[in-house]
Design a protein around this motif. Structure first.
Motif, PDB file in Angstrom:
ATOM      1  N   ASN A   5     -28.977 -93.262  26.974  1.00  7.88           N
ATOM      2  CA  ASN A   5     -29.867 -93.815  27.976  1.00  7.88           C
ATOM      3  C   ASN A   5     -29.489 -93.287  29.346  1.00  7.88           C
ATOM      4  N   ARG A   6     -30.497 -92.996  30.116  1.00  6.26           N
ATOM      5  CA  ARG A   6     -30.263 -92.565  31.495  1.00  6.26           C
ATOM      6  C   ARG A   6     -31.173 -93.385  32.392  1.00  6.26           C
ATOM      7  N   LEU A 453     -40.652-100.189  20.557  1.00  7.87           N
ATOM      8  CA  LEU A 453     -39.775 -99.129  21.057  1.00  7.87           C
ATOM      9  C   LEU A 453     -40.580 -98.008  21.687  1.00  7.87           C
ATOM     10  N   VAL A 454     -39.990 -97.327  22.653  1.00  6.30           N
ATOM     11  CA  VAL A 454     -40.478 -96.032  23.102  1.00  6.30           C
ATOM     12  C   VAL A 454     -39.273 -95.102  23.109  1.00  6.30           C
ATOM     13  N   LYS A 455     -39.419 -93.944  22.474  1.00  5.69           N
ATOM     14  CA  LYS A 455     -38.308 -93.002  22.352  1.00  5.69           C
ATOM     15  C   LYS A 455     -38.757 -91.614  22.795  1.00  5.69           C
ATOM     16  N   THR A 456     -37.926 -90.981  23.596  1.00  6.61           N
ATOM     17  CA  THR A 456     -38.136 -89.595  23.996  1.00  6.61           C
ATOM     18  C   THR A 456     -37.107 -88.730  23.280  1.00  6.61           C
ATOM     19  N   SER A 457     -36.983 -87.500  23.665  1.00  8.47           N
ATOM     20  CA  SER A 457     -36.021 -86.615  23.014  1.00  8.47           C
ATOM     21  C   SER A 457     -34.583 -87.052  23.260  1.00  8.47           C
ATOM     22  N   ASP A 458     -34.330 -87.800  24.339  1.00  8.30           N
ATOM     23  CA  ASP A 458     -32.949 -88.117  24.684  1.00  8.30           C
ATOM     24  C   ASP A 458     -32.764 -89.522  25.254  1.00  8.30           C
ATOM     25  N   ASP A 459     -33.767 -90.369  25.120  1.00 11.64           N
ATOM     26  CA  ASP A 459     -33.685 -91.684  25.730  1.00 11.64           C
ATOM     27  C   ASP A 459     -34.549 -92.654  24.929  1.00 11.64           C
ATOM     28  N   GLU A 460     -34.326 -93.944  25.129  1.00 13.79           N
ATOM     29  CA  GLU A 460     -35.168 -94.936  24.477  1.00 13.79           C
ATOM     30  C   GLU A 460     -35.147 -96.228  25.272  1.00 13.79           C
ATOM     31  N   ALA A 461     -36.169 -97.051  25.056  1.00 15.26           N
ATOM     32  CA  ALA A 461     -36.255 -98.381  25.654  1.00 15.26           C
ATOM     33  C   ALA A 461     -36.933 -99.289  24.648  1.00 15.26           C
ATOM     34  N   ARG A 462     -36.710-100.601  24.792  1.00 10.00           N
ATOM     35  CA  ARG A 462     -37.265-101.532  23.817  1.00 10.00           C
ATOM     36  C   ARG A 462     -37.648-102.854  24.454  1.00 10.00           C
ATOM     37  N   THR A 463     -38.518-103.547  23.777  1.00  2.20           N
ATOM     38  CA  THR A 463     -38.922-104.903  24.149  1.00  2.20           C
ATOM     39  C   THR A 463     -39.138-105.663  22.853  1.00  2.20           C
ATOM     40  N   SER A 464     -39.440-106.978  22.935  1.00  4.98           N
ATOM     41  CA  SER A 464     -39.660-107.736  21.699  1.00  4.98           C
ATOM     42  C   SER A 464     -40.704-108.818  21.931  1.00  4.98           C
ATOM     43  N   LEU A 465     -41.310-109.286  20.833  1.00  2.68           N
ATOM     44  CA  LEU A 465     -42.259-110.385  20.884  1.00  2.68           C
ATOM     45  C   LEU A 465     -42.247-111.103  19.543  1.00  2.68           C
TER      46      LEU A 465
END
Length: 469
Positions: A5-6, A453-465
């Motif tokens: 993550n950056r 989730l959202v994922k790129t080549s070198d990073d990711e982020a997440r949420t939940s429901l």
């Protein structure tokens, strides 16, 4: 590849160096050293290191024993192009050293034996690479590349008035070969760079002859006139003086990197930059000259890089965005047959579509390599994201089977990403504006909390429901 993550993906981020390919000669780790011209050009802009870095990692992985192989033979020219491009990537110093360690002992295979066979353009490119690799071009692989290049550069006659034809071709490079003379303007531009940096007495003549190849429009042509012609200069509209964006871009790059600040060069660069910018399409792409006559990654990347070195921020970023669209990043739930070649850049968009189900065809791999080696340069000016990568669900809970809206922030313009929730996924690309992406995903069955989730080549982020049946 290292994934982490950056908080903000910019040119300051460095990824791990890829493997150099099976059997690479051992090389001490080194630091790549982007040129002062490139550092200066990027100083005032916020760029994303990711696309050029993953392209460089893919190219490094294509090396075999420090060389790129076409068929069964080493492709020394493409290997040098790759080494020069990799030198602009902070994590690839060791790869540049590995290339050099294999190339230097075999350099005569590329530049000729110096007697019956001696090739001006390759000599100039080899001398340029030697300097980039922090080696001495006057004793590279036991060869004085500068002396040999001077031998292939036409001398200025003692009395130009008495020898007008010799004066007309003064500074022009020539091949010596049983196969003929294939020297052209691109090789001439490398010769100017190599001779100037070596402080050769023939540098000025080589530069002046190169500038003759620029038409009044600002464009450079790619081929010289026949050596026996009294007029050796480019003339707009004349046969043999067709404008060539690739030749123009290489002339700009090598003139800038030569460090020549003379009024003639400054003026030529301004005219060439204006011509290139005017040729750029609204999409950011560039079309190659005939006989190719197609929009493509190679021409766009090199033209964009040249404009970047000239500090034309808008044009260089537009070109980088177009190139980045041709760099598929199909990972995670969005996997395709191209996933194993993440970082590679296609020559044209149709090549991406054709390879998603079967991968890069063996007979097309050379084309992808050539496109990617030059794309590394053009991608140097890819704009950075405006924000930290994050994903937000617009709802805290929903029923299974519903399509729920998610918002993604922080994707860089043209950056590929995969949005996913269990059972559903979407490929998305960052907007040119850098604004949020809004898409819907279908929720799975089950009374439990689900992760988006959202994922790129070198990073990711997440949420939940919360999901309810």
């Amino acid at each position: 590849m290292l994934h982490r993550n950056r908080p903000l993906r910019t040119a300051t981020a460095v990824l791990a160096t890829a493997a150099l390919g099976a059997g690479v000669l051992g090389a001490a780790p080194a630091s790549a050293d982007p040129s002062p011209a490139l550092r200066s050009a990027k100083a005032a802009v916020s760029t994303d290191s990711t696309p050029s870095t993953i392209a460089a990692e893919w190219m490094a992985g294509e090396l075999e024993n420090g060389l790129l192989i076409s068929g069964t033979n080493p492709d020394f020219g493409l290997t040098i192009d790759t080494g020069m491009a990799l030198s602009t990537i902070a994590s690839q110093g060791g790869t540049v050293t590995a290339i050099n360690n294999t190339l230097e002992p075999r350099i005569a295979e590329y530049v000729g034996n110096g007697t019956e066979e001696s090739y001006a353009g390759p000599l100039a490119k080899a001398a340029t690479f030697a300097r980039i690799a922090k080696k001495n071009p006057t004793s590279y692989g036991g060869i004085n590349l500068i002396t040999r290049l001077e031998e292939r550069t036409a001398d200025v006659p003692a009395d130009p008035a008495a020898e007008p034809q010799k004066a007309a071709i003064a500074g022009r490079i020539f091949d010596k070969s049983a196969s003929g003379n294939y020297a052209n303007v691109v090789g001439q531009s490398y010769a100017v760079r190599a001779l100037t940096l070596a402080q050769s007495t023939e540098a000025a003549a080589a530069r002046d002859f190169l500038l003759k190849q620029q038409c009044a429009s600002g464009a450079f042509r790619v081929d010289f006139a026949n050596a026996d012609q009294p007029v050796q200069a480019c003339t707009d509209g004349a046969a043999g003086s067709e404008a060539d964006p690739d030749a123009t871009a290489f002339a700009v790059i090598n003139l800038v990197e030569s460090g020549d600040k003379s009024a003639a060069v400054v003026g030529a660069l301004a005219k060439a930059g204006t011509w290139l910018a005017a040729r750029q399409r609204n999409s950011g792409a560039f079309r190659a000259a005939a006989p190719v006559s197609q929009i493509n990654t190679n021409t766009t990347a090199i033209a964009g890089y040249a404009l970047g070195l000239l500090k034309n921020r808008d044009a260089s970023q537009k070109a980088a965005l177009w190139v980045r669209k041709n760099q598929p990043v199909d990972k995670y739930k969005c996997r395709t047959a191209l996933t194993k070649d993440t970082g590679a850049v296609a020559y044209r968009k149709d090549r991406v579509k054709a390879s998603t189900t079967s991968g890069i065809p063996a007979d097309a791999r050379s084309e992808w390599r050539r496109a990617t080696s030059q794309a590394i340069l053009g991608l140097q000016f890819a704009p950075a994201s405006k924000d930290k990568l994050r994903i937000v669900s617009v709802r805290k809970q929903a029923r299974s089977g519903e399509r729920v809206q998610f918002r993604v922030f922080g994707l860089a313009p043209s950056e590929s990403a995969c949005m996913q929730v269990k059972g559903d996924f979407l490929r998305v690309k960052g907007k040119k504006s850098g604004d949020k992406i809004v898409r819907k995903l279908q929720l799975p069955a089950g009374n439990q909390r689900r992760v988006g989730l959202v994922k790129t080549s070198d990073d990711e982020a997440r949420t939940s429901l919360r999901v309810r049946n």
